[in-house]
Scaffold this motif. Structure first.
Motif, mmCIF file in Angstrom:
data_model
loop_
_atom_site.group_PDB
_atom_site.id
_atom_site.type_symbol
_atom_site.label_atom_id
_atom_site.label_comp_id
_atom_site.label_asym_id
_atom_site.label_seq_id
_atom_site.Cartn_x
_atom_site.Cartn_y
_atom_site.Cartn_z
ATOM 1 N N TYR A 195 -25.582 -7.207 -29.654
ATOM 2 C CA TYR A 195 -26.202 -5.907 -29.360
ATOM 3 C C TYR A 195 -26.283 -5.627 -27.857
ATOM 4 C CZ TYR A 195 -27.946 -5.909 -34.233
ATOM 5 O OH TYR A 195 -28.051 -5.923 -35.587
ATOM 6 N N ARG A 196 -26.523 -6.670 -27.055
ATOM 7 C CA ARG A 196 -26.828 -6.451 -25.627
ATOM 8 C C ARG A 196 -25.643 -6.674 -24.698
ATOM 9 N NH1 ARG A 196 -32.697 -7.293 -24.749
ATOM 10 N NH2 ARG A 196 -32.113 -7.718 -22.609
ATOM 11 N N GLU A 197 -24.758 -7.600 -25.085
ATOM 12 C CA GLU A 197 -23.579 -7.904 -24.251
ATOM 13 C C GLU A 197 -22.348 -7.455 -25.030
ATOM 14 O OE1 GLU A 197 -23.663 -9.359 -21.252
ATOM 15 O OE2 GLU A 197 -25.817 -9.797 -21.231
ATOM 16 N N THR A 198 -22.369 -6.201 -25.429
ATOM 17 C CA THR A 198 -21.391 -5.725 -26.403
ATOM 18 C C THR A 198 -19.946 -5.852 -25.911
ATOM 19 O OG1 THR A 198 -23.070 -4.276 -27.300
ATOM 20 C CG2 THR A 198 -20.809 -3.769 -27.898
ATOM 21 N N GLU A 199 -19.741 -5.609 -24.613
ATOM 22 C CA GLU A 199 -18.382 -5.715 -24.080
ATOM 23 C C GLU A 199 -17.884 -7.165 -24.178
ATOM 24 O OE1 GLU A 199 -18.107 -3.781 -20.209
ATOM 25 O OE2 GLU A 199 -16.231 -4.917 -19.950
ATOM 26 N N ALA A 200 -18.748 -8.088 -23.783
ATOM 27 C CA ALA A 200 -18.384 -9.517 -23.851
ATOM 28 C C ALA A 200 -18.194 -9.943 -25.315
ATOM 29 C CB ALA A 200 -19.464 -10.367 -23.189
ATOM 30 N N TRP A 201 -19.024 -9.403 -26.210
ATOM 31 C CA TRP A 201 -18.883 -9.690 -27.647
ATOM 32 C C TRP A 201 -17.488 -9.305 -28.134
ATOM 33 C CZ3 TRP A 201 -20.724 -12.050 -31.877
ATOM 34 C CH2 TRP A 201 -20.232 -11.611 -33.121
ATOM 35 N N HIS A 202 -17.069 -8.080 -27.805
ATOM 36 C CA HIS A 202 -15.761 -7.636 -28.278
ATOM 37 C C HIS A 202 -14.629 -8.452 -27.657
ATOM 38 C CE1 HIS A 202 -16.846 -4.500 -31.032
ATOM 39 N NE2 HIS A 202 -17.662 -3.939 -30.152
ATOM 40 N N LEU A 203 -14.825 -8.868 -26.412
ATOM 41 C CA LEU A 203 -13.823 -9.720 -25.776
ATOM 42 C C LEU A 203 -13.726 -11.062 -26.516
ATOM 43 C CD1 LEU A 203 -11.832 -10.052 -23.383
ATOM 44 C CD2 LEU A 203 -13.731 -11.064 -22.078
ATOM 45 N N LEU A 204 -14.878 -11.612 -26.868
ATOM 46 C CA LEU A 204 -14.910 -12.877 -27.608
ATOM 47 C C LEU A 204 -14.223 -12.734 -28.969
ATOM 48 C CD1 LEU A 204 -15.894 -15.806 -28.071
ATOM 49 C CD2 LEU A 204 -18.119 -14.878 -28.765
ATOM 50 N N MET A 205 -14.570 -11.670 -29.692
ATOM 51 C CA MET A 205 -13.965 -11.451 -31.011
ATOM 52 C C MET A 205 -12.459 -11.248 -30.888
ATOM 53 S SD MET A 205 -16.251 -11.704 -33.348
ATOM 54 C CE MET A 205 -15.789 -10.763 -34.778
ATOM 55 N N ASP A 206 -12.054 -10.511 -29.854
ATOM 56 C CA ASP A 206 -10.639 -10.247 -29.633
ATOM 57 C C ASP A 206 -9.882 -11.548 -29.366
ATOM 58 O OD1 ASP A 206 -8.510 -8.257 -29.236
ATOM 59 O OD2 ASP A 206 -8.479 -9.096 -27.206
ATOM 60 N N LYS A 207 -10.446 -12.377 -28.502
ATOM 61 C CA LYS A 207 -9.794 -13.658 -28.175
ATOM 62 C C LYS A 207 -9.697 -14.543 -29.416
ATOM 63 C CE LYS A 207 -10.449 -14.616 -23.301
ATOM 64 N NZ LYS A 207 -10.357 -15.769 -22.388
ATOM 65 N N LEU A 208 -10.786 -14.607 -30.181
ATOM 66 C CA LEU A 208 -10.777 -15.455 -31.372
ATOM 67 C C LEU A 208 -9.796 -14.915 -32.414
ATOM 68 C CD1 LEU A 208 -14.599 -16.273 -31.642
ATOM 69 C CD2 LEU A 208 -12.759 -17.910 -31.170
ATOM 70 N N ALA A 209 -9.795 -13.589 -32.604
ATOM 71 C CA ALA A 209 -8.895 -12.994 -33.610
ATOM 72 C C ALA A 209 -7.438 -13.282 -33.249
ATOM 73 C CB ALA A 209 -9.147 -11.496 -33.715
ATOM 74 N N LYS A 210 -7.081 -13.096 -31.983
ATOM 75 C CA LYS A 210 -5.685 -13.331 -31.565
ATOM 76 C C LYS A 210 -5.302 -14.793 -31.722
ATOM 77 C CE LYS A 210 -4.891 -9.524 -28.422
ATOM 78 N NZ LYS A 210 -5.566 -9.015 -27.232
#
Ligand code: CP3
Length: 342
Positions: free
Chosen positions: A168-183
């Protein structure tokens, strides 16, 4: 040699089979006496990293029970090590992370997997298994959300406050993390397919703690991209499984997965109907039912089999992983029942 048993692959593609294929999530493990004997000689990580031992353990439930599919022995945490995640297994707890993610910088510092040098043992294990098996072998990964929950919480959690705060609070970093893991996990699955896996499963064990709104905003786009990346490179079936996920099934279908795993709390025939029969389904006996007397197991298993509509695309499984201490005799009888032997 008898003909290759492709019932599982056919069911994944919703093609006609003479009976439903059957395999169990986490079918190689501590409930097996033979697994416990091998665990006395090797740690869990050693079993994952020594191809001959990994193949031997993967084959145990096939040899013992005659399942229609194998799943390569590994753990969802294994590919995180070369990405820079330092973890260990605590007896009776599960994976514990020594360097949990606290900031965007930590996310940026995660390394991408390099299949010129990382995880080669899984590839080798799958190569051995391709030759040894008469049934398809699944490759697998943990879904980005479930991996992220361990990486942010530092281990198993009840409330997931650390993870949800980050989301909720570090949303940009969250999406970066999800993106890295998904790839990276998509690439790891493709590596497993190149090495011999004939289907792949994505375990999203903890995703059920999200409501539909949060799933759609913080997770689904990454799952869609992940499945797209796999699908653009291979035509092997993709199985998507989450627990406590009955409220997310419709959305999980939009990822393009071929098979949706149904957890044990969900009514299986209703779930399939809700999915419009447009995907295959896998599940869903309660793993703890296997601790009951055989009479009750038989009643419930027959009820599940009889309640499923007579259409192609049903894969018999448990509604979550098989538990340690499950009586092996009940597993044998249940597999025989589904396969039409007495
Ligand atoms: O049949 C097989 O080949 C099973 C392979 C397998 C393992 N882990 C081996 C393992 C698979 C498919 C997994 C997936 C996994 N790992 C998931 C997703 C599936 C699920 O059950 O939700 C998750 C969440 C994990 C994380 C994990 N690894 C936990 C929570 C634990 C502890 C479990 C416990 O009961 O102690 C592990 C350790 C682990 N991974 C074991 C096994 C067989 C424990 C056994 C041992 O120490 O020998």
């Amino acid at each position: 040699m008898t003909a290759f048993n492709d019932r599982f692959l056919k069911a994944c593609r919703q093609e006609e089979t003479d009976r439903p294929p059957v395999w169990f999530m986490r079918q190689a493990g501590r409930y097996q006496e033979k697994y416990r004997a091998i665990r006395k000689k090797h740690t869990l990580v050693e079993i994952c990293k020594i191809p001959e031992v990994c193949a031997e353990v993967t084959l145990l439930p096939i040899e013992q029970f005659g399942f229609d599919a194998a799943i390569v022995f590994s753990d969802i945490m294994i590919p995180l090590e070369p990405m820079g995640v330092d973890f260990e297994y605590k007896e009776g707890v599960g994976p514990v992370i020594n360097n949990p993610i606290k900031s965007k910088k930590d996310v940026e510092n995660l390394k991408d997997l390099d299949f010129g040098k990382d995880l080669l043992y899984t590839g080798e294990s799958l190569g051995i298994l391709r030759k040894a098996l008469n049934v398809p072998c699944l490759g697998f990964v943990g879904a980005p959300f479930t991996l992220a929950s361990y990486m942010l919480e530092g281990g198993p959690s009840k409330s997931y406050i650390k993870m949800k705060s980050f989301m909720y609070r570090e949303t940009e970093a969250w999406h970066l993390l999800m993106d890295k893991l998904a790839k990276n996990m998509a690439q790891y699955l493709l590596f497993q397919v190149e090495s011999g896996a004939m289907a792949v499963q994505i375990f999203d064990s903890w995703v059920g703690i999200l409501n539909r709104e949060d799933y759609r905003e913080f997770v689904l786009p990454h799952m869609q991209k992940m499945v797209e990346e796999i699908k653009s490179a291979t035509n092997v079936p993709v199985v998507m499984f989450g627990t406590n996920s009955s409220h997310l099934l419709q959305d999980m279908k939009t990822t393009g997965a071929d098979v949706i795993g149904i957890d044990w709390k969900t009514d299986m025939p209703s779930a399939w109907k809700e999915l419009n029969y447009e995907v295959a389904v896998q599940g869903n006996l309660d793993p703890t039912l296997l601790f009951a007397d055989w009479e009750l197991i038989e009643i419930r298993a027959k009820k599940l089999l009889d309640s499923m509509p007579d259409r192609p695309g049903f894969i018999f499984n448990l509604g979550h992983g098989i538990l340690p201490k499950t009586p092996e005799e009940n597993v044998r009888k249940l597999v025989n029942l589904v396969q039409g032997r007495s």
